[in-house]
Design a protein around this motif. Structure first.
Motif, PDB file in Angstrom:
ATOM      1  N   UNK A  38       0.831  -1.207   0.000  1.00  0.00           N
ATOM      2  CA  UNK A  38       0.000   0.000   0.000  1.00  0.00           C
ATOM      3  C   UNK A  38       0.866   1.258   0.000  1.00  0.00           C
ATOM      4  N   UNK A  39       2.008   1.213   0.668  1.00  0.00           N
ATOM      5  CA  UNK A  39       2.928   2.347   0.607  1.00  0.00           C
ATOM      6  C   UNK A  39       3.432   2.514  -0.825  1.00  0.00           C
ATOM      7  N   UNK A  40       3.738   1.405  -1.496  1.00  0.00           N
ATOM      8  CA  UNK A  40       4.163   1.440  -2.898  1.00  0.00           C
ATOM      9  C   UNK A  40       3.059   2.067  -3.752  1.00  0.00           C
ATOM     10  N   UNK A  41       1.809   1.694  -3.501  1.00  0.00           N
ATOM     11  CA  UNK A  41       0.687   2.268  -4.254  1.00  0.00           C
ATOM     12  C   UNK A  41       0.655   3.784  -4.070  1.00  0.00           C
ATOM     13  N   UNK A  42       0.822   4.249  -2.851  1.00  0.00           N
ATOM     14  CA  UNK A  42       0.837   5.694  -2.593  1.00  0.00           C
ATOM     15  C   UNK A  42       1.962   6.363  -3.381  1.00  0.00           C
ATOM     16  N   UNK A  43       3.111   5.728  -3.433  1.00  0.00           N
ATOM     17  CA  UNK A  43       4.246   6.275  -4.184  1.00  0.00           C
ATOM     18  C   UNK A  43       3.991   6.246  -5.692  1.00  0.00           C
ATOM     19  N   UNK A  44       3.323   5.218  -6.170  1.00  0.00           N
ATOM     20  CA  UNK A  44       2.965   5.142  -7.595  1.00  0.00           C
ATOM     21  C   UNK A  44       2.005   6.278  -7.945  1.00  0.00           C
TER      22      UNK A  44
END
Length: 169
Positions: free
Chosen positions: A98-104
């Motif tokens: 989910x952190x990766x999604x926020x960064x994407x």
């Protein structure tokens, strides 16, 4: 026979369009089935929902209402209850996803701004990113409560994930 063809033509067009839609529709492929279950449980616990924007090809999380900070704090406790029922390693992996999604999403917003795609930039910056950030923030607080050891490495992991997203991985 000549009378049947005009009657069948609309039906064939409808079926053909439906088939074309099924072949070309864009759907989220971001989550595994297990991650979807965690996402459903955690978003439901805090009155958030999740979605996918096919034109941007972005997944996101959003609030299903307007909540005060106190209400969000109370809802955060419900998320913790849900997460405590899940294996610790899976919770950490889900948080990182989910952190990766926020960064994407952030990368896409910055790219839209750089390219002058103002409709996309506005949609992402005003509607998609803020609620996703709030959800990830709530998730992070709970992950640290669930796995005290992760607190020592979380900033390093976030830095690695940011670098991966910027590199396109």
């Amino acid at each position: 026979m000549k009378r049947i063809i005009p009657l069948l033509l609309p039906l064939l067009l409808i079926l053909n369009c439906s088939t074309w839609y099924q072949l070309t529709k864009k759907e989220s492929r971001y989550y595994t089935e297990e991650e979807k279950l965690i996402l459903e449980a955690t978003t439901a616990a805090v009155d958030f929902r999740y979605g996918f924007d096919p034109s941007l090809e972005l997944d996101y999380v959003y609030k299903a209402g307007t909540f005060s900070e106190k209400e969000l704090t109370d809802k955060n406790k419900k998320m913790l209850e849900v997460l405590r029922k899940i294996d610790r390693e899976k919770v950490v992996a889900f948080y990182e996803k989910m952190f990766r999604l926020k960064e994407i999403i952030t990368w896409n917003m910055n790219n839209a701004q750089k390219d002058g795609e103002w409709d996309d930039y506005t949609l992402i910056s005003k509607y998609i990113l803020p609620d996703t950030e709030k959800y990830v923030e709530m998730l992070e607080k709970n992950v640290i409560l669930i796995d005290q050891n992760y607190k020592r490495t979380i900033e390093e992991r976030k830095g690695e994930i940011k670098k991966q997203v910027e590199a396109g991985n």
